[in-house]
Design a protein around this motif. Structure first.
Motif, PDB file in Angstrom:
ATOM      1  N   LEU A  56      41.046 -39.557  14.697  1.00  0.00           N
ATOM      2  CA  LEU A  56      39.990 -39.923  15.645  1.00  0.00           C
ATOM      3  C   LEU A  56      40.401 -39.689  17.088  1.00  0.00           C
ATOM      4  CD1 LEU A  56      38.692 -43.285  14.132  1.00  0.00           C
ATOM      5  CD2 LEU A  56      37.618 -41.040  14.007  1.00  0.00           C
ATOM      6  N   GLU A  57      41.670 -39.954  17.391  1.00  0.00           N
ATOM      7  CA  GLU A  57      42.128 -39.774  18.773  1.00  0.00           C
ATOM      8  C   GLU A  57      41.987 -38.324  19.220  1.00  0.00           C
ATOM      9  OE1 GLU A  57      44.480 -40.807  16.405  1.00  0.00           O
ATOM     10  OE2 GLU A  57      44.124 -42.941  16.643  1.00  0.00           O
ATOM     11  N   HIS A  58      42.228 -37.406  18.299  1.00  0.00           N
ATOM     12  CA  HIS A  58      42.102 -35.982  18.640  1.00  0.00           C
ATOM     13  C   HIS A  58      40.648 -35.595  18.861  1.00  0.00           C
ATOM     14  CE1 HIS A  58      46.236 -34.899  16.696  1.00  0.00           C
ATOM     15  NE2 HIS A  58      46.291 -35.959  17.465  1.00  0.00           N
ATOM     16  N   TRP A  59      39.755 -36.185  18.059  1.00  0.00           N
ATOM     17  CA  TRP A  59      38.321 -35.918  18.252  1.00  0.00           C
ATOM     18  C   TRP A  59      37.889 -36.364  19.640  1.00  0.00           C
ATOM     19  CZ3 TRP A  59      35.139 -33.090  15.372  1.00  0.00           C
ATOM     20  CH2 TRP A  59      35.453 -32.863  14.037  1.00  0.00           C
ATOM     21  N   VAL A  60      38.313 -37.572  20.018  1.00  0.00           N
ATOM     22  CA  VAL A  60      37.828 -38.168  21.271  1.00  0.00           C
ATOM     23  C   VAL A  60      38.552 -37.610  22.481  1.00  0.00           C
ATOM     24  CG1 VAL A  60      37.585 -40.337  22.537  1.00  0.00           C
ATOM     25  CG2 VAL A  60      37.112 -40.273  20.100  1.00  0.00           C
ATOM     26  N   TYR A  61      39.885 -37.652  22.467  1.00  0.00           N
ATOM     27  CA  TYR A  61      40.649 -37.268  23.652  1.00  0.00           C
ATOM     28  C   TYR A  61      40.933 -35.769  23.706  1.00  0.00           C
ATOM     29  CZ  TYR A  61      41.298 -42.169  24.618  1.00  0.00           C
ATOM     30  OH  TYR A  61      41.071 -43.488  24.910  1.00  0.00           O
ATOM     31  N   GLY A  62      40.892 -35.099  22.590  1.00  0.00           N
ATOM     32  CA  GLY A  62      41.126 -33.672  22.583  1.00  0.00           C
ATOM     33  C   GLY A  62      39.848 -32.894  22.780  1.00  0.00           C
ATOM     34  N   TYR A  63      38.983 -32.945  21.788  1.00  0.00           N
ATOM     35  CA  TYR A  63      37.776 -32.128  21.815  1.00  0.00           C
ATOM     36  C   TYR A  63      36.695 -32.681  22.736  1.00  0.00           C
ATOM     37  CZ  TYR A  63      39.700 -29.518  17.929  1.00  0.00           C
ATOM     38  OH  TYR A  63      40.495 -28.736  17.148  1.00  0.00           O
ATOM     39  N   ALA A  64      36.322 -33.950  22.573  1.00  0.00           N
ATOM     40  CA  ALA A  64      35.186 -34.494  23.332  1.00  0.00           C
ATOM     41  C   ALA A  64      35.481 -34.593  24.825  1.00  0.00           C
ATOM     42  CB  ALA A  64      34.789 -35.859  22.774  1.00  0.00           C
ATOM     43  N   LEU A  65      36.667 -34.999  25.196  1.00  0.00           N
ATOM     44  CA  LEU A  65      36.998 -35.120  26.615  1.00  0.00           C
ATOM     45  C   LEU A  65      37.002 -33.750  27.294  1.00  0.00           C
ATOM     46  CD1 LEU A  65      37.763 -37.042  28.904  1.00  0.00           C
ATOM     47  CD2 LEU A  65      40.137 -36.753  28.248  1.00  0.00           C
ATOM     48  N   ILE A  66      37.552 -32.751  26.635  1.00  0.00           N
ATOM     49  CA  ILE A  66      37.554 -31.400  27.202  1.00  0.00           C
ATOM     50  C   ILE A  66      36.135 -30.853  27.294  1.00  0.00           C
ATOM     51  CG2 ILE A  66      38.306 -29.025  26.811  1.00  0.00           C
ATOM     52  CD1 ILE A  66      40.879 -30.257  25.603  1.00  0.00           C
ATOM     53  N   ALA A  67      35.325 -31.087  26.270  1.00  0.00           N
ATOM     54  CA  ALA A  67      33.931 -30.633  26.313  1.00  0.00           C
ATOM     55  C   ALA A  67      33.160 -31.343  27.420  1.00  0.00           C
ATOM     56  CB  ALA A  67      33.255 -30.868  24.966  1.00  0.00           C
ATOM     57  N   SER A  68      33.452 -32.618  27.648  1.00  0.00           N
ATOM     58  CA  SER A  68      32.803 -33.359  28.721  1.00  0.00           C
ATOM     59  C   SER A  68      33.188 -32.809  30.090  1.00  0.00           C
ATOM     60  CB  SER A  68      33.179 -34.837  28.623  1.00  0.00           C
ATOM     61  OG  SER A  68      32.721 -35.557  29.721  1.00  0.00           O
ATOM     62  N   LEU A  69      34.456 -32.483  30.257  1.00  0.00           N
ATOM     63  CA  LEU A  69      34.898 -31.882  31.519  1.00  0.00           C
ATOM     64  C   LEU A  69      34.234 -30.523  31.742  1.00  0.00           C
ATOM     65  CD1 LEU A  69      38.698 -32.779  31.388  1.00  0.00           C
ATOM     66  CD2 LEU A  69      36.942 -33.830  32.838  1.00  0.00           C
ATOM     67  N   ALA A  70      34.090 -29.749  30.671  1.00  0.00           N
ATOM     68  CA  ALA A  70      33.412 -28.451  30.787  1.00  0.00           C
ATOM     69  C   ALA A  70      31.943 -28.641  31.145  1.00  0.00           C
ATOM     70  CB  ALA A  70      33.551 -27.676  29.480  1.00  0.00           C
ATOM     71  N   GLY A  91      24.523 -32.598  25.516  1.00  0.00           N
ATOM     72  CA  GLY A  91      24.292 -32.472  24.074  1.00  0.00           C
ATOM     73  C   GLY A  91      24.559 -31.071  23.576  1.00  0.00           C
ATOM     74  N   VAL A  92      24.084 -30.078  24.304  1.00  0.00           N
ATOM     75  CA  VAL A  92      24.315 -28.683  23.907  1.00  0.00           C
ATOM     76  C   VAL A  92      25.802 -28.347  23.963  1.00  0.00           C
ATOM     77  CG1 VAL A  92      23.909 -26.287  24.618  1.00  0.00           C
ATOM     78  CG2 VAL A  92      22.001 -27.887  24.504  1.00  0.00           C
ATOM     79  N   ALA A  93      26.474 -28.783  25.014  1.00  0.00           N
ATOM     80  CA  ALA A  93      27.912 -28.520  25.133  1.00  0.00           C
ATOM     81  C   ALA A  93      28.679 -29.168  23.984  1.00  0.00           C
ATOM     82  CB  ALA A  93      28.437 -29.014  26.481  1.00  0.00           C
ATOM     83  N   ARG A 112      29.203 -31.275  12.167  1.00  0.00           N
ATOM     84  CA  ARG A 112      30.174 -31.308  13.275  1.00  0.00           C
ATOM     85  C   ARG A 112      29.474 -31.165  14.614  1.00  0.00           C
ATOM     86  NH1 ARG A 112      32.891 -27.451  10.321  1.00  0.00           N
ATOM     87  NH2 ARG A 112      32.434 -25.921  11.947  1.00  0.00           N
ATOM     88  N   GLY A 113      28.490 -30.265  14.685  1.00  0.00           N
ATOM     89  CA  GLY A 113      27.757 -30.072  15.932  1.00  0.00           C
ATOM     90  C   GLY A 113      27.010 -31.317  16.362  1.00  0.00           C
ATOM     91  N   LEU A 114      26.360 -31.988  15.411  1.00  0.00           N
ATOM     92  CA  LEU A 114      25.633 -33.222  15.745  1.00  0.00           C
ATOM     93  C   LEU A 114      26.585 -34.341  16.147  1.00  0.00           C
ATOM     94  CD1 LEU A 114      22.826 -33.196  13.032  1.00  0.00           C
ATOM     95  CD2 LEU A 114      22.614 -32.733  15.481  1.00  0.00           C
ATOM     96  N   ALA A 115      27.740 -34.419  15.493  1.00  0.00           N
ATOM     97  CA  ALA A 115      28.738 -35.427  15.889  1.00  0.00           C
ATOM     98  C   ALA A 115      29.235 -35.149  17.304  1.00  0.00           C
ATOM     99  CB  ALA A 115      29.901 -35.434  14.899  1.00  0.00           C
ATOM    100  N   GLY A 116      29.452 -33.886  17.626  1.00  0.00           N
ATOM    101  CA  GLY A 116      29.881 -33.523  18.975  1.00  0.00           C
ATOM    102  C   GLY A 116      28.817 -33.816  20.011  1.00  0.00           C
ATOM    103  N   ALA A 117      27.558 -33.512  19.681  1.00  0.00           N
ATOM    104  CA  ALA A 117      26.467 -33.802  20.616  1.00  0.00           C
ATOM    105  C   ALA A 117      26.362 -35.299  20.858  1.00  0.00           C
ATOM    106  CB  ALA A 117      25.152 -33.259  20.061  1.00  0.00           C
ATOM    107  N   PHE A 118      26.529 -36.101  19.801  1.00  0.00           N
ATOM    108  CA  PHE A 118      26.476 -37.555  19.959  1.00  0.00           C
ATOM    109  C   PHE A 118      27.609 -38.049  20.860  1.00  0.00           C
ATOM    110  CE2 PHE A 118      27.973 -41.731  18.508  1.00  0.00           C
ATOM    111  CZ  PHE A 118      26.881 -42.491  18.871  1.00  0.00           C
ATOM    112  N   MET A 119      28.819 -37.524  20.646  1.00  0.00           N
ATOM    113  CA  MET A 119      29.946 -37.963  21.474  1.00  0.00           C
ATOM    114  C   MET A 119      29.750 -37.578  22.936  1.00  0.00           C
ATOM    115  SD  MET A 119      33.437 -37.470  19.372  1.00  0.00           S
ATOM    116  CE  MET A 119      33.289 -37.230  17.628  1.00  0.00           C
ATOM    117  N   LEU A 120      29.236 -36.391  23.176  1.00  0.00           N
ATOM    118  CA  LEU A 120      29.025 -35.968  24.567  1.00  0.00           C
ATOM    119  C   LEU A 120      27.879 -36.739  25.207  1.00  0.00           C
ATOM    120  CD1 LEU A 120      30.395 -33.637  26.320  1.00  0.00           C
ATOM    121  CD2 LEU A 120      31.108 -33.800  23.975  1.00  0.00           C
TER     122      LEU A 120
END
Length: 152
Positions: A56-70, A91-93, A112-120
């Motif tokens: 979970l930490e990698h999902w949040v701090y790795g992928y989601a945080l970087i996508a949020s910064l982008a 959401g798109v990012a 995976r895409g919907l989970a990412g959109a929800f996190m962002l």
């Protein structure tokens, strides 16, 4: 004299921005920790449903945080956008970042895409929820991730 204050204010703004992002990540990690804790033992783990076995930490701090910064970088380059358009961009990012860059099975591409959109979208919500005047912001940025780490 004035340039020194402006430089200090810029540093403070960057510090509050980073604290806000970490507080958002802490809130998302808390939510995912609660979901995984309440997940039925007989069912597959939430990570296996996403098709990728990543902590979970990698999902949040790795992928989601970087996508949020982008997403924030893209928003800063665009002319003034209202909150609905900003949330749509988040959401798109999130969808694109999680669906394309996390790898995994093509069967779970949409999940995976919907989970990412929800996190962002949670990061988008956190921009307004976690202010620099609130004491809850450092709590979610520093204490909550440590508590989640002990639970996981």
């Amino acid at each position: 004299m004035n340039s020194g204050n402006k430089r200090l204010t810029g540093r403070m703004d960057m510090g509050f921005y980073a604290l806000n992002k970490l507080a958002c990540a802490g809130a998302i990690l808390l939510l995912l920790t609660i979901i995984s804790w309440l997940w039925p033992a007989s069912a597959d783990s939430p990570a296996s449903i996403l098709g990728v076995s990543i902590p979970l930490e990698h999902w949040v701090y790795g992928y989601a945080l970087i996508a949020s910064l982008a997403a924030d970088a893209i928003i800063s380059l665009l002319p003034s956008l209202n909150k609905v358009k900003q949330a749509a961009l988040y959401g798109v990012a999130g969808f694109l970042f999680f669906a394309l860059f996390t790898g995994g099975d093509t069967d779970t591409f949409w999940v995976r895409g919907l989970a990412g959109a929800f996190m962002l979208l949670m990061y988008s919500w956190g921009k307004q929820a976690f202010t620099n005047q609130s004491l809850i912001t450092p709590f979610f940025a520093l204490v909550v991730p440590l508590l989640c780490w002990f639970v996981i």
